[in-house]
Write an enzyme that holds these catalytic residues in place. Structure first.
Site, PDB file in Angstrom:
ATOM      1  N   CYS A 118       0.820  -1.218   0.000  1.00  0.00           N
ATOM      2  CA  CYS A 118       0.000   0.000   0.000  1.00  0.00           C
ATOM      3  C   CYS A 118       0.850   1.263   0.000  1.00  0.00           C
ATOM      4  O   CYS A 118       0.380   2.339  -0.356  1.00  0.00           O
ATOM      5  CB  CYS A 118      -0.921   0.009   1.217  1.00  0.00           C
ATOM      6  SG  CYS A 118      -1.960  -1.455   1.303  1.00  0.00           S
ATOM      7  N   HIS A 258      -2.703   6.256   5.206  1.00  0.00           N
ATOM      8  CA  HIS A 258      -3.246   5.146   4.423  1.00  0.00           C
ATOM      9  C   HIS A 258      -4.594   4.746   5.020  1.00  0.00           C
ATOM     10  O   HIS A 258      -4.718   4.559   6.225  1.00  0.00           O
ATOM     11  CB  HIS A 258      -2.254   3.974   4.450  1.00  0.00           C
ATOM     12  CG  HIS A 258      -2.788   2.738   3.829  1.00  0.00           C
ATOM     13  ND1 HIS A 258      -3.571   2.754   2.697  1.00  0.00           N
ATOM     14  CD2 HIS A 258      -2.653   1.427   4.176  1.00  0.00           C
ATOM     15  CE1 HIS A 258      -3.900   1.515   2.384  1.00  0.00           C
ATOM     16  NE2 HIS A 258      -3.366   0.701   3.270  1.00  0.00           N
ATOM     17  N   ASN A 288     -10.140  -0.084   1.972  1.00  0.00           N
ATOM     18  CA  ASN A 288      -8.693   0.024   1.794  1.00  0.00           C
ATOM     19  C   ASN A 288      -8.385  -0.187   0.313  1.00  0.00           C
ATOM     20  O   ASN A 288      -8.458  -1.311  -0.175  1.00  0.00           O
ATOM     21  CB  ASN A 288      -8.006  -1.034   2.670  1.00  0.00           C
ATOM     22  CG  ASN A 288      -6.499  -1.099   2.457  1.00  0.00           C
ATOM     23  OD1 ASN A 288      -5.954  -0.461   1.563  1.00  0.00           O
ATOM     24  ND2 ASN A 288      -5.832  -1.889   3.281  1.00  0.00           N
TER      25      ASN A 288
END
Ligand code: ACO
Length: 331
Positions: A118, A258, A288
């Site tokens: 990520c 994030h 996400n």
């Protein structure tokens, strides 16, 4: 000390794209043993956008990229480089970067992918900044794009409720004034590689009947280990990066973490003593989105006026690797 580049860098525009199909938590209860309450309480996620049949990462990337180019007022032909951060490329090669380059006809641009979990979007942004700051490139399109829903086991409630698909994009160019990049730092902790992994289908475990039967072609995540690791590492890391820029935590106008889990974001803010209003959070709507998440939040922050020109914005991400990284921009 503030970063010194030979050439100052500017953020010229942002864009985003998410696929049309929305999957609510209630819909997930028909697939796995879970509930809307559990998902909201443990993650903050209410719904996510999921790729429909035939939709792929490069399409999302190209759409987000074109929106960022329009916002920046530049054409694809002016680009020197395209860097795409992704963990769910259409295929291993060609990469999403070259596919996007062909789709948008960025005829002069080089193009490649960055794969760093990520954190890939922050890695890509730092690489692009360094490329412009050194004088190598003048205009770079940086994209974070995912169709991670394709790599998730939709019978595994530990992972399938978390992820969503989409893309965010940023155009960087040479600044006519100040340098927008105040500090940047990237880390990796490869000994913790087993926390988040996608083990199957490549050199270590080529695809065969046994690997498919074992479910090696799905995201495996030790969610609890990731949770503890991030809570331990990120707050002090963030303080260090601020110090490098000669800034106090309170000097940051907007925080973009994030978008993995609301509890993680709230925990970090608490440890940093930062009010929740300063954090841009959109994981309720998107889940996400891995390497796209920070760019989606940056774009929405601009679009709804929570971020304005002149603001100092800190982007912080973490993910498979384990990797983590941060960049402070004065927009
Ligand atoms: N619905 C209902 N129950 C569930 C679900 C679900 N969807 N998922 C797990 N559970 C159960 C577990 O089985 C467990 O049950 P048990 O106690 O009977 O064994 C219980 O809920 C608690 O599980 P935990 O894993 O301890 O739950 P936790 O509060 O840690 O939340 C979560 C899990 C949301 C995954 C959290 O750990 C997390 O967000 N971790 C971080 C993940 C992350 O940030 N990843 C980012 C990087 S991703 C990348 O790079 C691609």
């Amino acid at each position: 000390m503030t970063l010194k580049f030979a050439v100052p860098v500017a953020l010229l525009g942002t864009g985003m794209y998410v696929p049309e199909r929305v999957v609510t938590n209630d819909e997930l209860t028909k697939m796995v043993e879970t509930s809307d309450e559990w998902i909201i309480e443990r993650t903050g996620i209410k719904e996510r956008h999921i790729a429909s049949e035939g939709e792929v990462t490069s399409q999302f990337a190209a759409k987000a990229g074109m929106e960022a180019l329009r916002a920046a007022g530049i054409t694809p032909e002016e680009l020197d480089m395209i860097i795409v951060a992704t963990n769910s490329p259409d295929m291993l090669f060609p990469g999403v970067g070259p596919l996007v380059q062909g789709m948008i006809k960025a005829t002069k641009a080089g193009a490649c992918d960055v794969q760093a979990g990520c954190t890939g979007c922050v890695y890509a942004l730092v690489l692009a900044s360094a490329g412009i700051g050194s004088g190598l490139w003048k205009k770079v399109l940086v994209i974070g794009a995912e169709a991670l829903s394709r790599l998730v086991d939709w019978t595994d409630r530990n992972t399938c409720v978390l992820f969503g698909d989409g893309a965010g994009a940023v155009v960087l160019g040479v600044s006519e004034g100040k340098n927008a990049v105040l500090a940047a730092e990237l880390h990796a902790d490869g000994e913790k590689g087993d926390y988040i992994a996608f083990p199957g289908g490549l050199a270590a475990r080529p695809a065969n009947h046994a690997s498919v039967d074992a479910g090696d072609h799905f995201v495996k995540m030790k969610g609890n280990e990731v949770f503890k690791y991030v809570n331990k590492v990120i707050p002090s890391f963030v303080k260090d990066v601020c110090e490098q820029a000669g800034l106090d935590i309170s000097d940051i106008d907007a925080w973009i973490f994030h978008q993995a889990n609301l509890r993680i974001i709230e925990g970090i803010l608490r440890r940093l003593n930062v009010s929740e209003e300063k954090a841009i959070v959109n994981l309720q709507k998107y889940g996400n989105t891995s390497a796209a998440s920070v760019f989606l939040a940056l774009h929405e922050g601009f679009a709804d006026g929570r971020i304005s020109r002149g603001d100092k914005v800190m982007l912080v991400s973490f993910g498979a690797g384990m990797t983590y990284g941060a960049i402070i921009l004065e927009i």
